[in-house]
Design a protein around this motif. Structure first.
Motif, short mmCIF file in Angstrom:
data_model
loop_
_atom_site.label_atom_id
_atom_site.label_comp_id
_atom_site.label_asym_id
_atom_site.label_seq_id
_atom_site.Cartn_x
_atom_site.Cartn_y
_atom_site.Cartn_z
N VAL A 191 0.87 -1.16 0.00
CA VAL A 191 0.00 0.00 0.00
C VAL A 191 0.91 1.21 0.00
O VAL A 191 1.67 1.42 0.94
N VAL A 192 0.87 1.98 -1.09
CA VAL A 192 1.81 3.11 -1.19
C VAL A 192 1.09 4.44 -1.30
O VAL A 192 -0.01 4.52 -1.86
N GLU A 193 1.69 5.44 -0.70
CA GLU A 193 1.28 6.82 -0.92
C GLU A 193 2.42 7.45 -1.70
O GLU A 193 3.52 7.56 -1.19
N ASP A 194 2.16 7.90 -2.91
CA ASP A 194 3.23 8.28 -3.81
C ASP A 194 4.21 7.12 -3.88
O ASP A 194 3.85 6.08 -4.35
N GLU A 195 5.41 7.31 -3.33
CA GLU A 195 6.32 6.17 -3.37
C GLU A 195 6.67 5.69 -1.97
O GLU A 195 7.67 5.02 -1.76
N HIS A 196 5.83 6.03 -1.02
CA HIS A 196 6.10 5.68 0.36
C HIS A 196 5.24 4.48 0.74
O HIS A 196 4.02 4.52 0.60
N VAL A 197 5.87 3.43 1.19
CA VAL A 197 5.11 2.22 1.54
C VAL A 197 4.52 2.39 2.93
O VAL A 197 5.26 2.53 3.90
#
Lengths: 359, 125, 288
Positions: A25-31
């Motif tokens: 589950v990523v927000e932009d490229e942050h897991v």
């Protein structure tokens, strides 16, 4: 706060040649979350022990894994030998240790190549695998096989290796070791490699210990442990100093494995010089009755073979707890909050072998 | 030196308490193993320094259930899910429960019967 | 004028051929650096022919349209450049071409290509300022944006614009999709987002992207040629050296993350370019 996307990672993924599936589950490229699922290739090998004769099963045990196969076969033999109270001849012990260290060296070199590939350094990948070829050649010369070579059997080893061959192999390994030292410098000092590894996939000493990490993953977090210290096979006559790094990141785990390859190369040469003369096989008699937990050091870490015999030719239980299985909880811990670009890397730093984790 | 393997036989009810004691004393959970005999035999292995110990408990083949130790050792979730899927033993209070989807087996509870032990069940494995 | 048209059309016809050969040589040299034999020089052509025979699988047809846009605007940019036209038009058409590829990647509903597209946009943000700086540098040095006039100048632009030259070489790595900047898409599908930007393209579309990349490479190398235009032999040599250095860099570094790519290009490259620009501006201002 970006939009949340779920990125499927595996079971077929180019960076990870292993059948594990992780929903990232990523927000932009942050897991923000990593949800793993397994069980794509559960083969039920442990169950097969009820159908195969306990001698035959050595070869099944060896096929638990395609890379660290030899130690699986040997660990199984060691467990059964302990149950049956067999003392194997010293030369067999030394030869087993010889192949153990070759396995470790080639497994780590394979891993180093995959890691390089994961951070997009194709040249380094090719060089790692080129050196690994020499190790495989030595394995082939001494056993006839390259990866799965079926050399261990209950009571000793399947075939002897004459001392001239051992000496010749030691020379080959020495030249591979010299080449490897050059390669190690790249992993240790290269700016771009350090950029990708340092501070990535942190696993503190306490987390590593309580989550049950083993092998280089645990040693990279500063815990001094190595099952070889217990002195199974010929390790009681060799001097083993566990390689420990304290940075707790991917770089530390990488360096542990790098130094272990050097250590293995040294051990291989020492073993080739010191292997005593004598028989290599002691015919076992009777059937195993009793239980034993054998503990060995795989390239990937501590491995457990549990054997329970009931006095017949079939064992009632064989179980193997592979190092990857123990390293999965720490892996999940490391993946939380990492960057998408680091996922492949972090998964690789535990040196996953999902096929052997599921057996 | 290869350490002596100590196996402590315990009651299932005492599991959490004994595990918590190991955790407090800084032991590492090595593995959990289940064996199908005329009962399920569960072995929990722990290690510290050069010591290697096991807790051994027995559960009936039918309706086996035991407390989860994921509270003490979170990493145990992998072993407990595996044993649940292969042996059908239920773990109460499992902190990360795959609800039977950890391993994808074509036969349910494939390891719950054993050919080596005459239990009357036909082997499917 | 006829000569200009001829040069433009020659680019349209020959750029894919030279681009393919260059890619073949690139793969061969790379292989030798890695201790491999490497594929035949014509391998990129074989790959292309194979791709054209393959079925084009895509969830949405809009992707094909965007890919076509990608090709057409790339050809337009290259044509304008070799025609001797305005460098600014070249850069704008070039940017538009890249945008079309990004749109194509966004058209497919795949997280891999979406993230690839996002990274491509970031890389464009990193690269475009340098391209503009290059155009401005040429203008200051030669008093014209027209490629024709720049190349006719008797003094090589490299003399005035070494900083911009270095910055542009930096950007070339991004545009050639080589390590450490192969993060939006790489030449082999071996990264965490599979093949990123181009994951969802197949068959003919992928073939077109490949051809466009060859057009792009040749045009970019053309800009490098411009730095030494008065001495054609030396200019070709310069281009060859730049390309060899790119291959060397590709083989001696890991893939970096986008944060690093942005930071390094905006600090190192932009700084080099901007300082160069300012210095040249005042220097030429003082002694016209």
């Amino acid at each position: 706060m970006g939009e949340r996307t779920v990125i499927p990672f595996g079971p077929q993924h180019p960076v990870l040649p292993e059948p594990i599936h992780i929903d990232l589950v990523v927000e932009d490229e942050h897991v923000v979350e990593a949800i793993p699922s397994f069980g794509f290739i559960h083969r039920g090998l442990e169950k097969l022990v009820e159908k195969k004769d306990f001698h035959e099963f050595t070869y099944v045990a060896e096929r638990v894994c395609g890379i660290c196969s030899y130690i699986h076969g040997m660990g199984y033999c060691q467990a059964v030998e302990t149950v049956m109270n067999i003392q194997i001849p010293p030369r067999a012990k030394w030869l087993r240790t010889f192949w153990c260290e070759l396995s470790r060296a080639h497994s780590h070199l394979l891993w180093a190549g995959l890691l390089a590939d994961a951070f997009g350094f194709e040249n380094l990948f090719m060089q790692c695998w080129r050196i690994r070829e020499t190790v495989l050649d030595v394995i082939e010369e001494t056993t006839g096989g390259r990866v799965i070579f079926g050399s261990a059997k209950i009571g000793g080893v399947r075939r002897d290796v004459d001392n001239d061959t051992l000496k010749r192999c030691a020379v080959k390994i020495a030249s591979a070791a010299a080449e490897f030292e050059e390669l190690k410098k790249v992993f240790r000092d290269d700016y771009s490699v350090k950029q990708r590894l340092c501070g990535i996939g942190m696993l503190s000493r306490d987390d590593a210990w309580t989550l049950g990490a083993v092998g280089p993953t645990l040693r990279g977090s500063g815990v001094r442990t190595d099952t070889r210290l217990e002195g199974y096979a010929a390790y009681n006559e060799l001097k083993i100093e566990p390689i420990v790094e304290t940075a707790c990141d991917s770089y530390a785990r990488c360096m542990v494995r790098m130094h272990e390859v050097t250590q293995s190369f040294d051990l291989i040469q020492e073993i080739a010089a010191r292997t005593p003369e004598g028989p290599v096989f002691e015919k076992p008699s009777g059937y195993p009755n009793g239980e034993y937990f054998a503990r060995l050091e795989q390239p990937r870490g501590e491995v457990i073979y549990y054997v329970k015999g009931n006095g017949t030719k079939n064992l009632s239980r064989f179980r193997v707890r592979t190092p990857t299985f123990a390293n999965i909880p720490p892996l999940l811990h490391m993946l939380q909050g990492c960057e998408l670009a680091d996922v492949g890397l972090i998964v690789l730093t535990i040196d996953p072998c999902i096929s052997c984790a599921e057996r | 030196m290869i350490p002596e393997q100590v196996i402590h036989d315990i009651e299932p009810a005492a599991l959490r308490e004994r595990t918590a004691a190991y955790r407090r004393d800084g032991w590492r959970l090595v593995q959990i193993c289940s064996t199908t005999l005329d009962v399920f035999e569960l072995s929990y292995s722990f290690t510290r320094d050069d010591r290697f110990e096991h807790l051994r408990l027995r559960l009936p083949l039918e309706g086996a259930q035991v407390d989860s130790i994921t509270e003490e050792y979170f990493g145990a979730f992998a072993y407990e899910n595996e044993i649940h899927d292969l042996f059908g033993i239920r773990f109460d209070g499992l902190k990360l429960d795959y609800l039977g989807n950890f391993f994808k087996t074509s036969v349910s509870k494939p390891f719950a019967t054993s050919m080596c032990v005459v239990t009357g069940g036909k082997n499917n494995g | 004028m006829t000569r200009n048209f001829l040069a433009g059309f020659a680019y349209l016809l020959l750029a894919p051929v030279i681009g393919a050969l260059l890619a073949g040589v690139d793969r061969r040299i790379t292989a030798r650096m890695q201790g491999r034999r490497g594929p035949p020089i014509l391998q990129p052509v074989y790959d292309l022919l194979k791709l054209m025979h393959k079925e084009s699988i895509g969830a949405r047809r809009t992707g094909h349209f965007f890919v076509l846009g990608h090709l057409v605007f790339m050809m337009a940019a290259g044509f304008e450049f070799f025609f001797g036209g305005d460098l600014l038009i070249v850069i704008f058409a070039f940017a538009l071409s890249s945008i079309f590829l990004v749109l194509g990647a966004y058209a497919a509903h795949s997280p891999f290509s979406h993230i690839g597209a996002e990274r491509e946009l970031l890389q464009m943000m990193a690269a475009e300022p340098i391209l503009l700086l290059t155009a401005m540098g040429f203008y200051i040095a030669n008093g014209s944006f027209r490629v024709e006039e720049i190349s006719a100048s008797p003094v090589p632009a490299l003399l005035w614009l070494p900083g911009i030259f270095a910055a542009l070489a930096f950007i070339l790595t991004i545009k050639l999709r080589k390590s450490p900047f192969d993060l939006a898409t790489s030449h082999h599908a071996h990264q965490e987002i599979v093949k990123g930007l181009t994951t969802e393209f197949s068959g003919l579309s992928l073939a077109i992207i490949e051809v466009t990349h060859w057009y792009e490479t040749i045009m970019l190398l053309g800009i490098f040629y411009l730095f030494l235009a008065p001495y054609p032999a030396a200019a070709v040599l310069l281009v060859a050296v730049v390309y060899l250095l790119e291959i060397l860099l590709d083989n001696t570094s890991a893939r970096m993350k986008w944060q690093w790519a942005m930071k390094s290009s905006w600090t190192t490259a932009s700084l080099l370019g901007a300082i160069n620009l300012i210095v040249v501006y005042y220097w030429l201002g003082v002694q016209p």
